[in-house]
Design an enzyme around this catalytic site. Structure first.
Site, PDB file in Angstrom:
ATOM      1  N   GLY A  36     -11.260 -40.862 -46.575  1.00 43.23           N
ATOM      2  CA  GLY A  36     -11.949 -42.103 -46.193  1.00 43.23           C
ATOM      3  C   GLY A  36     -11.250 -42.764 -45.012  1.00 43.23           C
ATOM      4  O   GLY A  36     -11.865 -43.047 -43.981  1.00 43.23           O
ATOM      5  N   HIS A  37      -9.945 -42.977 -45.155  1.00 42.25           N
ATOM      6  CA  HIS A  37      -9.173 -43.581 -44.063  1.00 42.25           C
ATOM      7  C   HIS A  37      -9.250 -42.708 -42.803  1.00 42.25           C
ATOM      8  O   HIS A  37      -9.380 -43.220 -41.685  1.00 42.25           O
ATOM      9  CB  HIS A  37      -7.691 -43.677 -44.433  1.00 42.25           C
ATOM     10  CG  HIS A  37      -7.391 -44.481 -45.653  1.00 42.25           C
ATOM     11  ND1 HIS A  37      -6.901 -43.920 -46.814  1.00 42.25           N
ATOM     12  CD2 HIS A  37      -7.484 -45.814 -45.896  1.00 42.25           C
ATOM     13  CE1 HIS A  37      -6.692 -44.868 -47.719  1.00 42.25           C
ATOM     14  NE2 HIS A  37      -7.056 -46.024 -47.194  1.00 42.25           N
ATOM     15  N   GLN A  61      -2.800 -60.112 -50.838  1.00 41.01           N
ATOM     16  CA  GLN A  61      -4.141 -59.842 -51.368  1.00 41.01           C
ATOM     17  C   GLN A  61      -4.096 -59.313 -52.811  1.00 41.01           C
ATOM     18  O   GLN A  61      -5.131 -58.947 -53.361  1.00 41.01           O
ATOM     19  CB  GLN A  61      -4.922 -58.899 -50.452  1.00 41.01           C
ATOM     20  CG  GLN A  61      -4.420 -57.469 -50.404  1.00 41.01           C
ATOM     21  CD  GLN A  61      -5.104 -56.676 -49.309  1.00 41.01           C
ATOM     22  OE1 GLN A  61      -4.907 -56.912 -48.126  1.00 41.01           O
ATOM     23  NE2 GLN A  61      -5.954 -55.721 -49.694  1.00 41.01           N
ATOM     24  N   GLN A 148     -17.406 -49.065 -45.701  1.00 40.58           N
ATOM     25  CA  GLN A 148     -18.459 -49.675 -46.526  1.00 40.58           C
ATOM     26  C   GLN A 148     -18.090 -49.613 -48.004  1.00 40.58           C
ATOM     27  O   GLN A 148     -18.671 -50.314 -48.830  1.00 40.58           O
ATOM     28  CB  GLN A 148     -19.796 -48.960 -46.263  1.00 40.58           C
ATOM     29  CG  GLN A 148     -21.004 -49.673 -46.784  1.00 40.58           C
ATOM     30  CD  GLN A 148     -21.250 -51.002 -46.065  1.00 40.58           C
ATOM     31  OE1 GLN A 148     -21.358 -51.039 -44.851  1.00 40.58           O
ATOM     32  NE2 GLN A 148     -21.304 -52.079 -46.814  1.00 40.58           N
ATOM     33  N   ASP A 150     -15.676 -50.931 -49.297  1.00 45.36           N
ATOM     34  CA  ASP A 150     -15.335 -52.320 -49.632  1.00 45.36           C
ATOM     35  C   ASP A 150     -16.385 -53.226 -48.984  1.00 45.36           C
ATOM     36  O   ASP A 150     -16.114 -53.962 -48.037  1.00 45.36           O
ATOM     37  CB  ASP A 150     -13.934 -52.648 -49.124  1.00 45.36           C
ATOM     38  CG  ASP A 150     -12.885 -51.786 -49.797  1.00 45.36           C
ATOM     39  OD1 ASP A 150     -12.402 -52.167 -50.862  1.00 45.36           O
ATOM     40  OD2 ASP A 150     -12.577 -50.695 -49.271  1.00 45.36           O
ATOM     41  N   SER A 185     -10.430 -42.992 -53.076  1.00 45.31           N
ATOM     42  CA  SER A 185      -9.638 -44.215 -53.154  1.00 45.31           C
ATOM     43  C   SER A 185      -8.186 -43.842 -53.384  1.00 45.31           C
ATOM     44  O   SER A 185      -7.894 -42.877 -54.112  1.00 45.31           O
ATOM     45  CB  SER A 185     -10.135 -45.083 -54.316  1.00 45.31           C
ATOM     46  OG  SER A 185      -9.178 -46.069 -54.628  1.00 45.31           O
TER      47      SER A 185
HETATM   48  P1  AMP Z   1      -7.352 -49.505 -48.143  1.00 45.18           P
HETATM   49  O1  AMP Z   1      -6.171 -48.683 -47.698  1.00 45.18           O
HETATM   50  O2  AMP Z   1      -7.841 -49.147 -49.505  1.00 45.18           O
HETATM   51  O3  AMP Z   1      -7.140 -50.980 -47.929  1.00 45.18           O
HETATM   52  O4  AMP Z   1      -8.545 -49.117 -47.183  1.00 45.18           O
HETATM   53  C1  AMP Z   1      -8.432 -49.222 -45.791  1.00 45.18           C
HETATM   54  C2  AMP Z   1      -9.790 -49.063 -45.169  1.00 45.18           C
HETATM   55  O5  AMP Z   1     -10.317 -47.786 -45.515  1.00 45.18           O
HETATM   56  C3  AMP Z   1     -10.785 -50.110 -45.663  1.00 45.18           C
HETATM   57  O6  AMP Z   1     -11.600 -50.534 -44.573  1.00 45.18           O
HETATM   58  C4  AMP Z   1     -11.579 -49.347 -46.677  1.00 45.18           C
HETATM   59  O7  AMP Z   1     -12.902 -49.836 -46.858  1.00 45.18           O
HETATM   60  C5  AMP Z   1     -11.606 -47.968 -46.063  1.00 45.18           C
HETATM   61  N1  AMP Z   1     -11.858 -46.970 -47.107  1.00 45.18           N
HETATM   62  C6  AMP Z   1     -11.171 -46.792 -48.268  1.00 45.18           C
HETATM   63  N2  AMP Z   1     -11.741 -45.817 -49.007  1.00 45.18           N
HETATM   64  C7  AMP Z   1     -12.824 -45.392 -48.321  1.00 45.18           C
HETATM   65  C8  AMP Z   1     -13.843 -44.420 -48.572  1.00 45.18           C
HETATM   66  N3  AMP Z   1     -13.852 -43.685 -49.667  1.00 45.18           N
HETATM   67  N4  AMP Z   1     -14.800 -44.252 -47.631  1.00 45.18           N
HETATM   68  C9  AMP Z   1     -14.817 -45.005 -46.502  1.00 45.18           C
HETATM   69  N5  AMP Z   1     -13.884 -45.926 -46.204  1.00 45.18           N
HETATM   70  C10 AMP Z   1     -12.903 -46.134 -47.098  1.00 45.18           C
END
Ligand code: AMP
Length: 287
Positions: A36-37, A61, A148, A150, A185
């Site tokens: 995702g990242h 947060q 998306q 989040d 995630s």
């Molecule tokens: P985080 O490290 O969980 O704070 O996520 C960092 C960014 O990656 C945020 O904008 C999340 O929405 C995005 N993100 C996390 N998981 C996914 C996913 N499975 N698909 C798309 N974007 C993601």
């Protein structure tokens, strides 16, 4: 790829890029990178001269009884993954570097933060806005990339950018999923093997709710069906299962266009979120 841990170093890199008129793409993350990242970073790579990825588990947060301490961290692994998709700079500051002063100025998220995740995590989005506003000021990106996954976070950041005139274009990337539909995630590593088998049911339940909504237009019926699927097929506890307008996050009515179906479910101790957005222009919806 260069790893920066201080604001002074980051500022230098930004000044260099700006003075040679290079565009900057920012990808804010809390690390423990997954596909995702990396998809966010790949998009940033395609659209900008310089890509900055921040890796910072932002304490402001997290609530008092949440997983700030245990949140997975592995900067060495993240560094390799970020380099593999062409990130130029990782900004990985310490908490002290980001928040050297106590009791200063805070940003408060508005009405959109009172529902969904904001209802069970009261100051979560204030903390998100605090760190994102700081990153926007530090990196001065032309474009910033968010997932998306989040959806509420995206909606609230869009409002901050609008209301506080941040000169940045927000780019939103669709949810990246495992083969069985589970949204990727960093928190998926917490799941036991049985929980991991149950976790894709969240997405399946949202899909069923979507079909019901498109079929009958009945919000309550759609929510009831999704609730039953989760209750019958997981040992999970539903935090919320909601259907709201997007990005306003208000109750739907017959004029609603973009609709968010969102869920947060505790699978064991792990709180997982997922969502679907659908466009219902012209369809009849009733709550
Ligand atoms: P985080 O490290 O969980 O704070 O996520 C960092 C960014 O990656 C945020 O904008 C999340 O929405 C995005 N993100 C996390 N998981 C996914 C996913 N499975 N698909 C798309 N974007 C993601």
């Amino acid at each position: 790829m260069i790893i920066l841990s201080t604001i002074a170093e980051l500022r230098k890199a930004v000044v260099n890029a700006k003075s040679s008129k290079q565009s900057i793409g920012l990808v804010p993350t809390m690390g423990y990178l997954h596909e995702g990242h990396l998809t966010l970073a790949k998009n940033a790579r395609e659209e900008n001269d310089v890509v900055v990825m921040s890796i910072f588990v932002n304490p402001t947060q997290f609530g008092p009884n949440e997983d700030f301490e245990s949140y997975p961290r592995d900067l060495e692994r993240d560094t390799k993954l970020a380099a593999s998709v062409g990130v130029d700079y990782i900004f990985a500051p310490s908490v002290e570097e980001m928040y050297p002063h106590d009791g200063g100025i805070y940003i408060r998220a508005g009405r959109q933060a009172q529902t969904l995740c904001g209802a069970s995590r009261p100051s979560h989005f204030d903390g998100v806005l605090q760190v994102v506003a700081k990153l926007f000021n530090l990196v001065q990106p032309d474009r910033a990339y968010f997932g998306q996954k989040d959806a509420q976070q995206v909606a609230i950041i869009q409002t901050m950018v609008r209301d506080y005139n941040f000169p940045v274009e927000l780019r939103v990337v669709p949810v990246v999923r495992e083969g069985d539909g589970l949204a990727k995630s960093s928190r998926n590593v917490y799941l036991s093997s049985i929980e991991r088998m149950q976790a894709p049911v969240i997405q399946q339940a949202l899909q069923i709710a979507k079909l019901e909504l498109m079929d009958s237009g009945d919000v309550d019926q759609a929510l009831a069906q999704a609730t039953k699927i989760i209750e019958d097929n997981t040992a999970g506890k539903i935090d919320y299962l909601s259907i709201l307008t997007y990005p306003d996050l208000k109750e739907v009515d017959e004029n609603s266009d973009q609709i968010l179906l969102a869920a947060a479910v505790y699978i064991g101790k792990t709180r997982l979120i997922d969502n679907l957005i659908l466009s219902l222009k012209g369809e009849r919806i009733h709550a």
